[in-house]
Design a protein around this motif. Structure first.
Motif, PDB file in Angstrom:
ATOM      1  N   ARG A 215       0.843  -1.189   0.000  1.00 16.25           N
ATOM      2  CA  ARG A 215       0.000   0.000   0.000  1.00 16.25           C
ATOM      3  C   ARG A 215       0.884   1.247   0.000  1.00 16.25           C
ATOM      4  NH1 ARG A 215      -3.636  -1.925   4.926  1.00 16.25           N
ATOM      5  NH2 ARG A 215      -1.580  -2.666   5.486  1.00 16.25           N
ATOM      6  N   LYS A 216       0.248   2.389  -0.262  1.00 19.10           N
ATOM      7  CA  LYS A 216       1.021   3.630  -0.349  1.00 19.10           C
ATOM      8  C   LYS A 216       1.750   3.897   0.979  1.00 19.10           C
ATOM      9  CE  LYS A 216       0.689   8.399  -1.844  1.00 19.10           C
ATOM     10  NZ  LYS A 216      -0.177   9.440  -2.400  1.00 19.10           N
TER      11      LYS A 216
ATOM     12  N   LEU B 204      -5.272   2.078  -8.019  1.00 20.27           N
ATOM     13  CA  LEU B 204      -5.744   1.360  -6.836  1.00 20.27           C
ATOM     14  C   LEU B 204      -5.030   1.857  -5.583  1.00 20.27           C
ATOM     15  CD1 LEU B 204      -6.858  -1.017  -5.115  1.00 20.27           C
ATOM     16  CD2 LEU B 204      -5.229  -2.501  -6.248  1.00 20.27           C
ATOM     17  N   ARG B 205      -3.720   2.001  -5.664  1.00 20.05           N
ATOM     18  CA  ARG B 205      -2.920   2.413  -4.503  1.00 20.05           C
ATOM     19  C   ARG B 205      -3.316   3.809  -4.029  1.00 20.05           C
ATOM     20  NH1 ARG B 205       1.985   1.300  -6.428  1.00 20.05           N
ATOM     21  NH2 ARG B 205       2.244  -0.662  -5.325  1.00 20.05           N
ATOM     22  N   GLU B 206      -3.513   4.712  -4.984  1.00 21.05           N
ATOM     23  CA  GLU B 206      -3.894   6.085  -4.616  1.00 21.05           C
ATOM     24  C   GLU B 206      -5.307   6.121  -4.034  1.00 21.05           C
ATOM     25  OE1 GLU B 206      -1.901   8.687  -4.573  1.00 21.05           O
ATOM     26  OE2 GLU B 206      -0.255   7.454  -5.335  1.00 21.05           O
ATOM     27  N   ALA B 207      -6.227   5.387  -4.653  1.00 26.00           N
ATOM     28  CA  ALA B 207      -7.611   5.372  -4.162  1.00 26.00           C
ATOM     29  C   ALA B 207      -7.665   4.774  -2.760  1.00 26.00           C
ATOM     30  CB  ALA B 207      -8.507   4.586  -5.123  1.00 26.00           C
ATOM     31  N   ASP B 208      -6.892   3.716  -2.543  1.00 23.95           N
ATOM     32  CA  ASP B 208      -6.850   3.055  -1.234  1.00 23.95           C
ATOM     33  C   ASP B 208      -6.308   4.005  -0.162  1.00 23.95           C
ATOM     34  OD1 ASP B 208      -6.972   0.420   0.294  1.00 23.95           O
ATOM     35  OD2 ASP B 208      -4.878   0.999   0.606  1.00 23.95           O
ATOM     36  N   ALA B 209      -5.317   4.797  -0.536  1.00 28.15           N
ATOM     37  CA  ALA B 209      -4.728   5.749   0.422  1.00 28.15           C
ATOM     38  C   ALA B 209      -5.768   6.806   0.824  1.00 28.15           C
ATOM     39  CB  ALA B 209      -3.495   6.417  -0.187  1.00 28.15           C
ATOM     40  N   ILE B 210      -6.577   7.236  -0.140  1.00 23.89           N
ATOM     41  CA  ILE B 210      -7.632   8.217   0.164  1.00 23.89           C
ATOM     42  C   ILE B 210      -8.682   7.598   1.089  1.00 23.89           C
ATOM     43  CG2 ILE B 210      -9.563   9.525  -0.851  1.00 23.89           C
ATOM     44  CD1 ILE B 210      -7.722   9.967  -3.336  1.00 23.89           C
TER      45      ILE B 210
ATOM     46  N   ILE C  55      -9.884  -0.871  -1.171  1.00 25.78           N
ATOM     47  CA  ILE C  55     -10.429  -0.670  -2.503  1.00 25.78           C
ATOM     48  C   ILE C  55     -10.008  -1.848  -3.384  1.00 25.78           C
ATOM     49  CG2 ILE C  55     -10.234   0.760  -4.604  1.00 25.78           C
ATOM     50  CD1 ILE C  55     -11.568   2.454  -2.570  1.00 25.78           C
ATOM     51  N   ALA C  56     -10.900  -2.282  -4.242  1.00 25.10           N
ATOM     52  CA  ALA C  56     -10.521  -3.223  -5.302  1.00 25.10           C
ATOM     53  C   ALA C  56     -10.836  -2.543  -6.634  1.00 25.10           C
ATOM     54  CB  ALA C  56     -11.310  -4.523  -5.162  1.00 25.10           C
ATOM     55  N   VAL C  57      -9.997  -2.794  -7.624  1.00 25.04           N
ATOM     56  CA  VAL C  57     -10.239  -2.185  -8.946  1.00 25.04           C
ATOM     57  C   VAL C  57     -10.276  -3.279 -10.012  1.00 25.04           C
ATOM     58  CG1 VAL C  57      -9.400  -0.567 -10.695  1.00 25.04           C
ATOM     59  CG2 VAL C  57      -9.149  -0.006  -8.278  1.00 25.04           C
ATOM     60  N   PRO C  58     -11.451  -3.515 -10.615  1.00 20.39           N
ATOM     61  CA  PRO C  58     -11.556  -4.535 -11.666  1.00 20.39           C
ATOM     62  C   PRO C  58     -10.942  -4.057 -12.982  1.00 20.39           C
ATOM     63  CG  PRO C  58     -13.671  -3.452 -11.355  1.00 20.39           C
ATOM     64  CD  PRO C  58     -12.724  -2.826 -10.367  1.00 20.39           C
TER      65      PRO C  58
ATOM     66  N   THR D 202     -15.944   9.457  -2.517  1.00 18.06           N
ATOM     67  CA  THR D 202     -16.206   9.392  -3.959  1.00 18.06           C
ATOM     68  C   THR D 202     -15.695  10.653  -4.659  1.00 18.06           C
ATOM     69  OG1 THR D 202     -18.185   8.086  -3.528  1.00 18.06           O
ATOM     70  CG2 THR D 202     -18.029   9.123  -5.697  1.00 18.06           C
ATOM     71  N   ALA D 203     -15.990  11.792  -4.069  1.00 23.04           N
ATOM     72  CA  ALA D 203     -15.563  13.054  -4.682  1.00 23.04           C
ATOM     73  C   ALA D 203     -14.037  13.118  -4.762  1.00 23.04           C
ATOM     74  CB  ALA D 203     -16.103  14.235  -3.870  1.00 23.04           C
ATOM     75  N   ARG D 204     -13.386  12.714  -3.678  1.00 26.40           N
ATOM     76  CA  ARG D 204     -11.916  12.793  -3.680  1.00 26.40           C
ATOM     77  C   ARG D 204     -11.297  11.811  -4.677  1.00 26.40           C
ATOM     78  NH1 ARG D 204      -8.442  12.638   1.484  1.00 26.40           N
ATOM     79  NH2 ARG D 204      -6.923  12.937  -0.175  1.00 26.40           N
ATOM     80  N   ILE D 205     -11.770  10.580  -4.659  1.00 24.39           N
ATOM     81  CA  ILE D 205     -11.153   9.575  -5.544  1.00 24.39           C
ATOM     82  C   ILE D 205     -11.346   9.962  -7.011  1.00 24.39           C
ATOM     83  CG2 ILE D 205     -11.318   7.176  -6.359  1.00 24.39           C
ATOM     84  CD1 ILE D 205     -11.773   6.305  -3.480  1.00 24.39           C
TER      85      ILE D 205
END
Ligand code: XMP
Length: 325
Positions: free
Chosen positions: A74-75, A224-230, A249-252, A297-300
């Motif tokens: 992770r980040k 994925l890494r950035e979204a997970d950090a947020i 977070i998971a990203v398909p 959601t807004a941030r990601i």
């Protein structure tokens, strides 16, 4: 030390009991190791981190820690390992950035079990290569904890990517093998490890590899890494980290159409998973306030390149497993 926890062993719940345990283990480790060297695979997870801190206290530079960054952390995780162990605790730490090796091998591989095998196998290879460069190592330290011993025939065995080759010719040093996870955390705090390291949620050995679904690509892994950090930051801000057991977070690997700056914008969805459980065998979904979900959601969608939707997974286990993969 036997592999069976005596009934008389009190549960370590206070700093005082942790101090007592630490003193006992320091004496035991020194007696076992003498002036020899000990090798430890330091993932940055709770168990290996606590073992590292304990052994640094007991034998200092006789401990050699190897941290393998498989590129699926992770980040900020590998950075924290270096900061805490190398900079603050002055450990003998070998840092290996093996990101390219792992990601090159994983390119184009979409089948979950195959991905796990590649990650596990390569981890052993990298660690083995480093170990063989070192001279005079007699012992291998491991962050085995009591549930690992109890479950060694069960579910977790196939889970453990950090598992090392059985033919390694080292005697084992396992100072926390009779402790439960909550006790390991109390000991970690008494050893001065930061709360962000000691209280961290469970994180699978194959790391983000099981959350970057299908064949991993570097751009989607980064998203994925950035979204997970947020997600983690906002859960911390809302103190949800204190009540939710595991969240990520998971990203398909598919895209959908969206719109950004008045233009068509194709992107991946980021799926939020947030569950509570006691044993990971079953899990429930917590009520996360809508306000927080909207903020995340807004941030990601604003901050992460390549993501154009955020979804919330409402599925309990069973029927859904905790991880996607
Ligand atoms: P599942 O997806 O099976 O996950 O419902 C149950 C728990 O196990 C974690 N997990 C792992 N832990 N190594 C681990 O140490 C692994 O390879 C691994 N795979 C899944 C998962 O994060 C959840 O907490």
């Amino acid at each position: 030390m036997s592999n069976v926890r005596p009934d008389s062993m009190a549960r370590i719940t206070t700093p005082e009991l942790a101090e007592k345990f630490i003193e006992e283990q320091i004496a035991e480790v020194r007696a076992q190791v003498g002036d020899k060297k000990v090798l430890l695979a330091l993932s940055g997870g709770v168990d290996s981190s606590v073992v590292a801190a304990l052994l640094i206290k007991a034998i200092g530079k006789q401990l050699v820690c190897v941290h393998v960054n498989h590129g699926l952390m992770r980040k900020g995780e590998s950075e924290q390992v270096i900061e805490v162990f190398q900079n603050q605790l002055d450990a003998n730490l070998i840092y290996i950035d093996a990101t390219d090796r792992f990601l090159d091998l994983l390119a184009g591989v979409s089948e979950p079990e195959k991905k796990r095998k590649i990650i596990g196998g390569e981890f052993i290879k990298v660690f083995d290569e480093e170990a063989s460069k070192l001279e005079g190592i007699s012992f291998l330290a491991q962050g085995t904890i009591y549930p690992d011993i109890l479950e060694s025939d069960g579910v977790k065995a196939h889970h453990n990517v950090g598992g090392l080759p059985e033919d390694m010719q080292f005697e084992l040093v396992e100072p926390v093998k009779l402790l439960y996870k909550d006790e390991v955390r109390v000991v970690g705090k008494a050893l001065g490890l930061p709360a962000s390291m000691v209280d961290r949620q469970p994180f699978p050995g194959p790391g983000l590899g099981v959350r970057c679904l299908g064949a991993i690509t570097r751009d989607r892994l980064n998203a994925l890494r950035e979204a997970d950090a947020i997600l983690r930051e906002e859960f911390d801000n809302a103190k949800l980290n204190e009540t939710v057991w595991q969240y990520f977070i998971a990203v398909p690997d598919f895209k959908s159409v969206g719109v950004k700056d008045s233009k068509r914008y194709e992107g991946w969805p980021a799926i939020i998973r947030a569950v509570n459980t006691t044993d990971a065998m079953s899990a429930t979904i917590e009520e996360i306030p809508y306000e927080i979900l909207h903020k995340i959601t807004a941030r990601i969608t604003a901050e992460v390149d390549g993501i154009n939707r955020v979804l919330y997974d409402l599925t309990p286990k069973p029927i859904g497993t905790i991880e996607w993969e």
